[in-house]
Design a protein around this motif. Sequence first.
Motif, PDB file in Angstrom:
ATOM      1  N   THR A  64       0.810  -1.227   0.000  1.00 31.39           N
ATOM      2  CA  THR A  64       0.000   0.000   0.000  1.00 31.39           C
ATOM      3  C   THR A  64       0.839   1.270   0.000  1.00 31.39           C
ATOM      4  O   THR A  64       0.290   2.355  -0.164  1.00 31.39           O
ATOM      5  N   PHE A  65       2.159   1.186   0.192  1.00 28.62           N
ATOM      6  CA  PHE A  65       2.987   2.387   0.170  1.00 28.62           C
ATOM      7  C   PHE A  65       3.284   2.757  -1.281  1.00 28.62           C
ATOM      8  O   PHE A  65       3.747   1.918  -2.061  1.00 28.62           O
ATOM      9  N   LYS A  66       2.990   3.991  -1.646  1.00 28.42           N
ATOM     10  CA  LYS A  66       3.185   4.459  -3.025  1.00 28.42           C
ATOM     11  C   LYS A  66       2.569   3.506  -4.049  1.00 28.42           C
ATOM     12  O   LYS A  66       3.171   3.232  -5.093  1.00 28.42           O
ATOM     13  N   ARG A  67       1.417   2.984  -3.712  1.00 27.32           N
ATOM     14  CA  ARG A  67       0.654   2.054  -4.549  1.00 27.32           C
ATOM     15  C   ARG A  67       1.394   0.745  -4.840  1.00 27.32           C
ATOM     16  O   ARG A  67       1.163   0.100  -5.849  1.00 27.32           O
ATOM     17  N   ASN A  83      -1.121  11.412  -1.355  1.00 25.79           N
ATOM     18  CA  ASN A  83      -1.243  10.094  -2.008  1.00 25.79           C
ATOM     19  C   ASN A  83      -0.076   9.139  -1.759  1.00 25.79           C
ATOM     20  O   ASN A  83       0.298   8.391  -2.654  1.00 25.79           O
ATOM     21  N   GLN A  84       0.496   9.167  -0.562  1.00 23.61           N
ATOM     22  CA  GLN A  84       1.640   8.273  -0.310  1.00 23.61           C
ATOM     23  C   GLN A  84       1.187   6.831  -0.095  1.00 23.61           C
ATOM     24  O   GLN A  84       1.949   5.893  -0.273  1.00 23.61           O
ATOM     25  N   VAL A  91      10.979  15.477  -3.723  1.00 22.98           N
ATOM     26  CA  VAL A  91      11.601  14.170  -3.456  1.00 22.98           C
ATOM     27  C   VAL A  91      10.561  13.123  -3.073  1.00 22.98           C
ATOM     28  O   VAL A  91      10.819  11.926  -3.150  1.00 22.98           O
ATOM     29  N   PHE A  92       9.353  13.560  -2.630  1.00 20.33           N
ATOM     30  CA  PHE A  92       8.320  12.594  -2.243  1.00 20.33           C
ATOM     31  C   PHE A  92       7.512  12.096  -3.441  1.00 20.33           C
ATOM     32  O   PHE A  92       6.660  11.237  -3.301  1.00 20.33           O
ATOM     33  N   ASP A  93       7.760  12.673  -4.609  1.00 17.62           N
ATOM     34  CA  ASP A  93       6.992  12.261  -5.781  1.00 17.62           C
ATOM     35  C   ASP A  93       7.216  10.780  -6.063  1.00 17.62           C
ATOM     36  O   ASP A  93       8.345  10.287  -6.065  1.00 17.62           O
ATOM     37  N   LYS A  94       6.111  10.074  -6.345  1.00 16.92           N
ATOM     38  CA  LYS A  94       6.192   8.616  -6.523  1.00 16.92           C
ATOM     39  C   LYS A  94       6.911   8.220  -7.805  1.00 16.92           C
ATOM     40  O   LYS A  94       7.281   7.079  -7.984  1.00 16.92           O
TER      41      LYS A  94
END
Lengths: 256, 256
Positions: free
Chosen positions: A12-15, B47-48, B214-217
Amino acid sequence: MVTDLGGFVASTFKRGLQFINIPTSLLAMVDASVGGKNGIDLGHIKNQIGVINLPEMVLIDTDFLNTLPAEQIASGLAEMLKHGIIHSNNYWERVKNIAVSNKNEFETLIWDSIEIKKEIVAKDPLEKNLRKTLNYGHTLGHAIESYFLKSPDKKNLLHGEAVAAGMVLATFISMETYGFPKETLFDISKTIFKYFPKQSFDKKDIEAIINLLVFDKKNRNGQVLFVLMKDIGNYKIDCVVSNNLIYNAFDYYKNF
Amino acid sequence: MVTDLGGFVASTFKRGLQFINIPTSLLAMVDASVGGKNGIDLGHIKNQIGVINLPEMVLIDTDFLNTLPAEQIASGLAEMLKHGIIHSNNYWERVKNIAVSNKNEFETLIWDSIEIKKEIVAKDPLEKNLRKTLNYGHTLGHAIESYFLKSPDKKNLLHGEAVAAGMVLATFISMETYGFPKETLFDISKTIFKYFPKQSFDKKDIEAIINLLVFDKKNRNGQVLFVLMKDIGNYKIDCVVSNNLIYNAFDYYKNF
């Protein structure tokens, strides 16, 4: 718990991230780390949150077991005994006499146990039928585990301890409902009480445990559905069981 | 937010329930309810947490839009404009002059917008390449949205408002990097500022927004990766963009 939590977070983390399981307890080796199911408790209810998502790899080193407390070994053993009951007389006979101190024999039995689970999961990944057998003893087992967890006057049970009690109960119910052989029921009961202390359940406990059955994930249309056995290796899914029969099963458990 | 939360809960409760989406906002109709992605914020980071899991059905009744506040219509419009930019001149020209009051025309554009997204998702469900175009404007857009959310002195932006700013920035960067036509950049900027008020970003804001990237998936090996456009309907994925160019883009945005 670690492979469940890790698997759920990875899923479930970052899809979703890829992950591998490295179980270090016997329970995780023969059960939790294989098959892709993960479960997180919601309040006191077991495994209400979770997904099915396979790890890229399961990496098992049985040397980890050298430092595992005896009751944790027994907890994992419960799932191995279950694999025997649902799979074959051959595996049941071998696992019921397991000599944990014989490292080679123990490793072989662990390997075979994982093979049994893997084969079942591969044949029925989405638990339409065959995979439900892996829940043998778990319907009442989970309810017992949840009940002991939320009861201040009960000690928490290990998963395998609760499932062991659940298997004695389910096998008695199997005998009453589908003519599971009496002598095999005795054999299973004797084996389980060799590894697991008898728990005490009074009337109030049993009522509360029956009430918890409604949270079981295998329910359908408000009916609690059990996996039962006609004989070792011969299963019957989606069985409706009366509360009365459950009370009788607890009587059998108590008086064995 | 409701289709994301509902989709996530349905996907993780008891290891997954079937669900249908019935979006009632424009943003959910043309974007969130289609494609199976759901996202839950972790702290202030967008959306993490989430999974990809398709609903059984998406049921859309545009009558719901009659009660939707104008800024919520605009927020959904941002995603429709995005579909124009990433898909084709034809759809871009139609959507940029959208007459929301013309119910028939509006419905047709909504339908076409969903078709565009559906087609992209079907071709690349796991977002290996083409589906990344749906993130156009979202790399900086999400960072802007997160930053405004956590800053006590900024008002919270609607998703579409943040994405609209992100698209102006990404299109400027596209021009500088891949020669995206200047006159089309102006057309896009003009269209966006027709529907969305200009936000103000000072140097400190921009620094903080860049730090949030930096948090971008879609990052890989510590590099922030953008989707950029060579022209309308002609994309380039996994583009590395210098911080310097991002500062210049904010300059362009401010002075347009």
